[in-house]
Design a protein around this motif. Sequence first.
Motif: not given
Length: 516
Positions: A229-237, A276-280, A480-482
Amino acid sequence: MKKKIMIQGTGSDVGKSVLAAALCRILKQDGLRVAPFKSQNMALNSYVTPDGREIGRAQGVQAEACGMAATVDMNPILIKPTGSMRSQIVVRGKPHMDMDASSYRDFTRKVWPILQESYHRLEQQADVIVIEGAGSPVEINLKDREIVNMRIARWLQSPVLLVGDIDRGGLFAQVVGTLELLEPEERDLIAGILINKFRGDPSLLHSGIRWLEERTGKPVLGLIPFLPDLDLEAEDSMSLDRRPVLKKNERDDRIEVAVIRHPHLSNFTDFDALEKEEDVALRYVGHPEALGSPDVVILPGSKNTVEDWLHWVRMGMAGAIQDRARQGGHIVGICGGYQMMGMELKDPLQVESRHGQVKGMELFPLHTTFLPEKRTVRVRGVLTNWGEEVWQSLRQEKVEGYEIHMGITEPISGGKSGGPLFRVAADGENPRGEGWISRDGRRWGTYLHGVFDNDGFRRAWLNQLRREKGWAPLQPSRSHAARREAAFDRLADHVRRHVDIPRLYQILDEKTSHTG
């Protein structure tokens, strides 16, 4: 003399980009001015710099970890595969031309001065440069013309950290094999080994680490546990293949979002904040039978919009999405997905494909014409007054994002079913209508990548969907920024605990050399 450290790997997807970002944040935390550099990147997930240039997503993320604005000097050459064994070559943030692999091998001889100039400009902005390689440095068929691994390290006389991924197995063979295939002068530049993505009891690996150090003569500077759960986007699909599959009982109290996984999917990081939204409950769908009846279907960006759209027509996905629209489902298009939602896709100059004109999904009274010039720009704006009362809470909601596309989308004369979604402008431009929304608000599309990164827009839109389902709205969660800043700090803390950072500073001090 400027200090530098280079991250190379035993192969692709071993964690080079993430560890480079971690080092960027650690050095920044320690009070240094840091900049990332990757001479050549291959990725469909790109990033638009503040001045409207296109670079690899990883270098944009690394720049954020450094706390500085991204520039084209951080990634002067970007390769974007387009299909049919060809790629678009982006030089200093602007499309240069499409090439096949053979032509590009010849082209690499010409770009070396561009890479040197970019690196030297970065040196004027930073105390330390964190350099990232690509794939493996010992691809024998590529070594004579590679411009991203050991040729960079030799030019700069940069110390190199070699990263191996133990999670996949075969780490010892990968590390030893890589070192054996390097030339002696290249092997001398390897300052240490990082073992990444470890799971289990570290004590069970101690004997293996001792053997590796004795066998190679190189110190193991870190055994880095897998960080979930790093929460940073990946570059490769390819990273999408490793995401857990959602089960039905996990979606009952959440808004179900299905993102269509195009063959040439690009910028899938557009949906990280939404996921990352809890209701999604967000999932990626690659077959029509897996679509089901989600609350929302999202058509994302594509590097080859026409070919991807025709693929979905042949597969039956296009019909499945149209059926979902008729059933009252919400349909959203981003960039290429937005283009697909119109009446026609026209490519008279064969910019994207050999097809001159194809019928679209016919959800919007729009047509798109592909042109050779790519638009890359950051824009800001507000929501317009289109859409019925269900969108009332979003009126004048501020948004910002970036555009990367080669098409112009225009209304068809006489089309009246909806209107522009946003009113936006780039710096120096006059405000203009952008995107499209149906009158009932259930279908909308935009060229704005990053639209869901806008906290107010994202939560207001989700709350509209919640009201439709009879659920109470939720208050905005952490921005999202935080969340990204917290993720960078968490990553840096994790790497600090498991890497010999004092030894890393010794390497930076001892190995500093000229950059001739």
